[in-house]
Motif scaffolding. Sequence first.
Motif, mmCIF file in Angstrom:
data_model
loop_
_atom_site.group_PDB
_atom_site.id
_atom_site.type_symbol
_atom_site.label_atom_id
_atom_site.label_comp_id
_atom_site.label_asym_id
_atom_site.label_seq_id
_atom_site.Cartn_x
_atom_site.Cartn_y
_atom_site.Cartn_z
ATOM 1 N N VAL A 64 0.727 -1.147 -0.077
ATOM 2 C CA VAL A 64 -0.026 0.174 -0.053
ATOM 3 C C VAL A 64 0.889 1.186 -0.107
ATOM 4 C CG1 VAL A 64 -1.826 1.185 1.437
ATOM 5 C CG2 VAL A 64 -1.992 -1.249 1.078
ATOM 6 N N SER A 67 -8.985 8.693 -3.099
ATOM 7 C CA SER A 67 -9.494 7.835 -2.397
ATOM 8 C C SER A 67 -8.609 6.226 -2.605
ATOM 9 C CB SER A 67 -10.899 7.392 -2.718
ATOM 10 O OG SER A 67 -11.218 6.387 -1.670
ATOM 11 N N GLY A 68 -8.053 5.652 -1.439
ATOM 12 C CA GLY A 68 -7.387 4.424 -1.711
ATOM 13 C C GLY A 68 -5.775 4.403 -2.089
ATOM 14 N N SER A 69 -5.446 5.613 -2.255
ATOM 15 C CA SER A 69 -3.884 5.865 -2.593
ATOM 16 C C SER A 69 -2.909 5.768 -1.268
ATOM 17 C CB SER A 69 -3.710 7.509 -3.013
ATOM 18 O OG SER A 69 -4.194 8.305 -2.089
ATOM 19 N N GLY A 70 -3.494 5.654 -0.120
ATOM 20 C CA GLY A 70 -2.669 5.169 1.017
ATOM 21 C C GLY A 70 -2.584 6.305 1.976
ATOM 22 N N SER A 107 -4.275 7.491 4.663
ATOM 23 C CA SER A 107 -4.679 7.447 5.926
ATOM 24 C C SER A 107 -3.768 6.324 6.650
ATOM 25 C CB SER A 107 -6.093 6.611 6.252
ATOM 26 O OG SER A 107 -6.929 7.574 5.919
ATOM 27 N N THR A 108 -3.136 5.430 5.766
ATOM 28 C CA THR A 108 -2.204 4.418 6.018
ATOM 29 C C THR A 108 -0.816 5.274 6.343
ATOM 30 O OG1 THR A 108 -3.045 2.767 4.481
ATOM 31 C CG2 THR A 108 -0.973 2.512 5.140
ATOM 32 N N GLU A 130 -8.276 14.406 6.488
ATOM 33 C CA GLU A 130 -9.637 15.020 5.747
ATOM 34 C C GLU A 130 -10.466 15.824 6.805
ATOM 35 O OE1 GLU A 130 -10.328 14.707 2.760
ATOM 36 O OE2 GLU A 130 -9.425 12.869 2.146
HETATM 37 N N1 LIG Z 1 -6.062 -3.013 7.400
HETATM 38 C C1 LIG Z 1 -5.947 -3.179 6.150
HETATM 39 N N2 LIG Z 1 -5.828 -4.395 5.639
HETATM 40 C C2 LIG Z 1 -5.692 -4.535 4.112
HETATM 41 N N3 LIG Z 1 -5.541 -3.418 3.463
HETATM 42 C C3 LIG Z 1 -6.039 -2.062 3.802
HETATM 43 C C4 LIG Z 1 -5.977 -2.010 5.044
HETATM 44 N N4 LIG Z 1 -6.159 -0.618 5.358
HETATM 45 C C5 LIG Z 1 -6.132 -0.024 4.234
HETATM 46 N N5 LIG Z 1 -5.878 -1.081 3.086
HETATM 47 C C6 LIG Z 1 -5.875 -0.920 1.958
HETATM 48 O O1 LIG Z 1 -4.777 0.016 1.573
HETATM 49 C C7 LIG Z 1 -5.217 1.016 0.403
HETATM 50 C C8 LIG Z 1 -5.175 2.472 0.921
HETATM 51 O O2 LIG Z 1 -5.815 2.597 2.160
HETATM 52 P P1 LIG Z 1 -6.038 4.052 2.745
HETATM 53 O O3 LIG Z 1 -6.946 3.882 4.009
HETATM 54 O O4 LIG Z 1 -4.612 4.434 3.192
HETATM 55 O O5 LIG Z 1 -6.274 5.156 1.669
HETATM 56 P P2 LIG Z 1 -6.905 6.549 1.591
HETATM 57 O O6 LIG Z 1 -6.012 7.192 0.496
HETATM 58 O O7 LIG Z 1 -6.736 7.144 2.895
HETATM 59 O O8 LIG Z 1 -8.330 6.559 0.987
HETATM 60 P P3 LIG Z 1 -9.603 7.369 1.446
HETATM 61 O O9 LIG Z 1 -9.635 8.536 0.605
HETATM 62 O O10 LIG Z 1 -10.924 6.665 0.822
HETATM 63 O O11 LIG Z 1 -9.882 7.467 2.924
HETATM 64 C C9 LIG Z 1 -6.651 0.699 -0.026
HETATM 65 O O12 LIG Z 1 -6.550 -0.164 -1.109
HETATM 66 C C10 LIG Z 1 -7.189 -0.260 1.225
HETATM 67 O O13 LIG Z 1 -7.989 -1.170 0.749
#
Ligand SMILES: Nc1ncnc2c1ncn2[C@@H]1O[C@H](COP(=O)(O)OP(=O)(O)OP(=O)(O)O)[C@@H](O)[C@H]1O
Length: 231
Positions: free
Chosen positions: A25, A45-48, A50-51, A172
């Motif tokens: 991720v 969304s989904g770019s990573g 929150s990770t 956000e």
């Molecule tokens: N605990 C987890 N286990 C498996 N995959 C995860 C986990 N947390 C996040 N992911 C995957 O990691 C990728 C990034 O998720 P993340 O939540 O970081 O995205 P984001 O940029 O914050 O999105 P958003 O704008 O929708 O909040 C996504 O494809 C998500 O499905």
Amino acid sequence: MSDNEILNMKGIVKDYVLGDEVSRVLKGINLSVKRGEFLAILGPSGSGKSTLMNIIGCLDVPTEGEYRLSGKLIADQDEASLAQIRNKEVGFIFQQFQLLQRQTAYENVELPLIYANMPEKERHDRVIEMLDKVQLAHKVNHYPNQLSGGQQQRVAIARAIAANPTILLADEPTGALDQKTGAQIIDLFHSLNDEGRTIIMITHDRHIASHASRIVRILDGELSEGDLSDA
Ligand SMILES: Nc1ncnc2c1ncn2[C@@H]1O[C@H](COP(=O)(O)OP(=O)(O)OP(=O)(O)O)[C@@H](O)[C@H]1O
Ligand SMILES: [Mg+2]
């Protein structure tokens, strides 16, 4: 780390393992943030995002790579010192405010100061000062469900800055607010940044990101310095 650098990431990788499938991720993030910066991390969304935020805020650890916050190598810390670093260094602001519903505005802002062992009299003055700063001194005894969304987010900001953390980390922060209320939150970030506070704001919204003094983009787990012209 140079003196005014407060955060440094080198080659940060995050893998999630589901069954026998590994998904990468974050794919080698390098990032340096200096004291006093107002940084936006912009990505879809989904770019990573929150990770990455969870790693920056020491809520999660990377699979690979080196992360230093205020000079401390995060991988070297045990759970107790990590909790301490989190409390001392990072003030969190979330899209859904995440206030404690059974506690008043006052009590929500007081909580991090109790954790910081601040004596009661000083704590009281500090809570009032913080609620005053976000223009909610008249709502100290209100519960979250007696406040508007924008007011709840301002309580959350007062809580986040109360213990004077090194970085304000917002995921956000305007995502649940209408445009006008969101703009008030951004104004508040500007005045906090003018006071010298370091702000890292995560958003998918270019318009919101444009208020920061520096923008980095995240796309599919990779980070690049960017401006808004290269969309
Ligand atoms: N605990 C987890 N286990 C498996 N995959 C995860 C986990 N947390 C996040 N992911 C995957 O990691 C990728 C990034 O998720 P993340 O939540 O970081 O995205 P984001 O940029 O914050 O999105 P958003 O704008 O929708 O909040 C996504 O494809 C998500 O499905
Ligand atoms: Mg997210």
